[in-house]
Motif scaffolding. Structure first.
Motif, PDB file in Angstrom:
ATOM      1  N   ALA A 151      11.747  -3.764  -2.914  1.00 22.30           N
ATOM      2  CA  ALA A 151      12.268  -3.055  -4.006  1.00 22.30           C
ATOM      3  C   ALA A 151      11.625  -1.802  -4.348  1.00 22.30           C
ATOM      4  O   ALA A 151      12.185  -0.824  -4.961  1.00 22.30           O
ATOM      5  N   ARG A 152      10.183  -1.953  -4.360  1.00 23.25           N
ATOM      6  CA  ARG A 152       9.203  -0.676  -4.661  1.00 23.25           C
ATOM      7  C   ARG A 152       9.732   0.503  -3.496  1.00 23.25           C
ATOM      8  O   ARG A 152      10.016   1.779  -3.892  1.00 23.25           O
ATOM      9  N   LEU A 153       9.921   0.225  -2.340  1.00 16.52           N
ATOM     10  CA  LEU A 153      10.189   0.981  -1.289  1.00 16.52           C
ATOM     11  C   LEU A 153      11.622   1.711  -1.657  1.00 16.52           C
ATOM     12  O   LEU A 153      11.824   2.926  -1.757  1.00 16.52           O
ATOM     13  N   LEU A 154      12.558   1.017  -2.054  1.00 17.42           N
ATOM     14  CA  LEU A 154      14.019   1.413  -2.273  1.00 17.42           C
ATOM     15  C   LEU A 154      13.888   2.294  -3.436  1.00 17.42           C
ATOM     16  O   LEU A 154      14.431   3.425  -3.593  1.00 17.42           O
ATOM     17  N   ASP A 155      12.985   2.031  -4.451  1.00 17.84           N
ATOM     18  CA  ASP A 155      12.833   2.905  -5.542  1.00 17.84           C
ATOM     19  C   ASP A 155      12.237   4.317  -5.236  1.00 17.84           C
ATOM     20  O   ASP A 155      12.746   5.385  -5.620  1.00 17.84           O
ATOM     21  N   VAL A 156      11.347   4.056  -4.291  1.00 18.36           N
ATOM     22  CA  VAL A 156      10.744   5.461  -3.911  1.00 18.36           C
ATOM     23  C   VAL A 156      11.879   6.339  -3.247  1.00 18.36           C
ATOM     24  O   VAL A 156      11.955   7.622  -3.369  1.00 18.36           O
ATOM     25  N   ILE A 157      12.644   5.678  -2.236  1.00 19.28           N
ATOM     26  CA  ILE A 157      13.776   6.595  -1.722  1.00 19.28           C
ATOM     27  C   ILE A 157      14.515   7.052  -2.742  1.00 19.28           C
ATOM     28  O   ILE A 157      15.090   8.262  -2.520  1.00 19.28           O
ATOM     29  N   GLU A 199       0.942  -1.071   0.030  1.00 19.04           N
ATOM     30  CA  GLU A 199      -0.001  -0.144  -0.182  1.00 19.04           C
ATOM     31  C   GLU A 199       0.725   1.218   0.116  1.00 19.04           C
ATOM     32  O   GLU A 199       1.201   1.703   0.913  1.00 19.04           O
ATOM     33  N   PHE A 200       1.224   1.600  -1.181  1.00 15.90           N
ATOM     34  CA  PHE A 200       2.062   3.223  -1.306  1.00 15.90           C
ATOM     35  C   PHE A 200       0.959   4.201  -1.773  1.00 15.90           C
ATOM     36  O   PHE A 200       0.103   3.956  -2.196  1.00 15.90           O
ATOM     37  N   HIS A 216      17.139  -6.748   2.827  1.00 10.74           N
ATOM     38  CA  HIS A 216      17.683  -7.618   1.936  1.00 10.74           C
ATOM     39  C   HIS A 216      16.646  -8.742   1.263  1.00 10.74           C
ATOM     40  O   HIS A 216      16.847  -9.466   0.334  1.00 10.74           O
ATOM     41  N   ASP A 217      15.432  -8.621   1.830  1.00 14.90           N
ATOM     42  CA  ASP A 217      14.447  -9.619   1.548  1.00 14.90           C
ATOM     43  C   ASP A 217      13.933  -9.373   0.117  1.00 14.90           C
ATOM     44  O   ASP A 217      13.832  -8.209  -0.412  1.00 14.90           O
ATOM     45  N   PRO A 218      13.637 -10.610  -0.682  1.00 12.25           N
ATOM     46  CA  PRO A 218      13.376 -10.515  -2.019  1.00 12.25           C
ATOM     47  C   PRO A 218      11.732 -10.096  -2.249  1.00 12.25           C
ATOM     48  O   PRO A 218      11.242  -9.967  -3.520  1.00 12.25           O
ATOM     49  N   GLU A 219      10.885  -9.574  -1.331  1.00 12.45           N
ATOM     50  CA  GLU A 219       9.519  -9.014  -1.668  1.00 12.45           C
ATOM     51  C   GLU A 219       9.293  -7.913  -2.313  1.00 12.45           C
ATOM     52  O   GLU A 219      10.293  -7.303  -2.314  1.00 12.45           O
ATOM     53  N   THR A 220       8.514  -7.645  -3.158  1.00 14.02           N
ATOM     54  CA  THR A 220       8.286  -6.914  -4.086  1.00 14.02           C
ATOM     55  C   THR A 220       8.206  -5.265  -3.550  1.00 14.02           C
ATOM     56  O   THR A 220       8.625  -4.486  -4.000  1.00 14.02           O
ATOM     57  N   TRP A 221       7.566  -5.450  -2.072  1.00 14.00           N
ATOM     58  CA  TRP A 221       7.349  -3.986  -1.591  1.00 14.00           C
ATOM     59  C   TRP A 221       8.908  -3.500  -1.198  1.00 14.00           C
ATOM     60  O   TRP A 221       8.886  -2.315  -1.023  1.00 14.00           O
TER      61      TRP A 221
END
Length: 233
Positions: free
Chosen positions: A76-82, A48-49, A69-74
């Protein structure tokens, strides 16, 4: 001021649900020192973004038992927001680590295992928004990973025993802590009791002993508010 609180805490246990959840904790933390500020909570660990960051003045990224380092999609999505936002960001624990990793730093396991208890942090590079903290502060710590290499342009602003980077800053736009300014003493005591077996008797006893001192959450909350104020002004 309107802040987006990005909740990363994946703990949905009965224990977690018997206490205020992180969105409520961080909202209370902010509104204790700035009652007129608005906080919108997003459960990013459930994907939920915010549909858009337009209209927000800053982001707060919470702590979590998850790993950056967890592979969950959220994740990666959070790191992209940052990486892509121009908004000022404050990160606590997991948020601190996620910001470091997203921007080019490194996060690894603590060589000494758990950091758990009321931690004494020494300010090594005081920032203007930290003036109410003096030279040191105490915060609740609960982590087994830590930042071991900083992103470009970042500078360590606080250290603790066994924690070379207890907080860092990048210009006037990033502010972090490895610890938990949102946790109250009552909640942390309950947390130690709940996880005593997982922590082991030595870590649990040390954590309980550390609580003979008092936290500096109020002064630290003022620093978070001052950080966002200077960033948007």
């Amino acid at each position: 001021m309107h802040l987006a609180i990005l909740v990363t805490n994946t703990d949905l246990s009965d224990f977690a649900r018997s206490h205020p959840l992180d969105g409520e904790k961080f909202t209370k933390m902010v509104q204790t020192v700035r009652p007129d500020w608005e906080c919108s909570v997003f459960l990013v660990h459930q994907n939920e973004f915010p549909a858009t960051l337009e209209g927000f003045d800053g982001l707060i990224i919470t702590g979590s038992p998850a790993s950056v380092h967890d592979p969950e999609t959220w994740v990666a999505r959070l790191l992209d927001v940052i990486r892509t936002t121009d908004l000022p960001i404050y990160g606590a624990c997991y948020g601190h680590q996620a910001i470091a990793l997203a921007l080019g730093g490194k996060v690894e396991a603590n060589p000494h295992g758990w950091s758990f208890g009321l931690e004494h942090c020494r300010i090594t590079d005081p920032q203007p928004w930290m003036s109410k903290l003096g030279e040191q502060y105490r915060q609740f710590a609960a982590h087994k990973e830590q930042v071991t290499a900083l992103p470009p342009k970042a500078r360590i602003i606080a250290k603790a025993d066994g924690v070379p980077c207890a907080g860092f800053a990048i210009d006037n736009r990033i502010y972090t802590s490895q610890n938990h300014p949102e946790m109250t003493a009552d909640f942390f005591k309950a947390l130690v009791d709940e996880f005593r077996d997982a922590l082991g008797p030595e870590v649990a006893a040390k954590a309980k002993s550390s609580m003979k001192q008092t936290d500096d959450n109020l002064a630290y909350s003022h620093s978070i508010a001052a950080f966002f104020e200077q960033a948007v002004n």
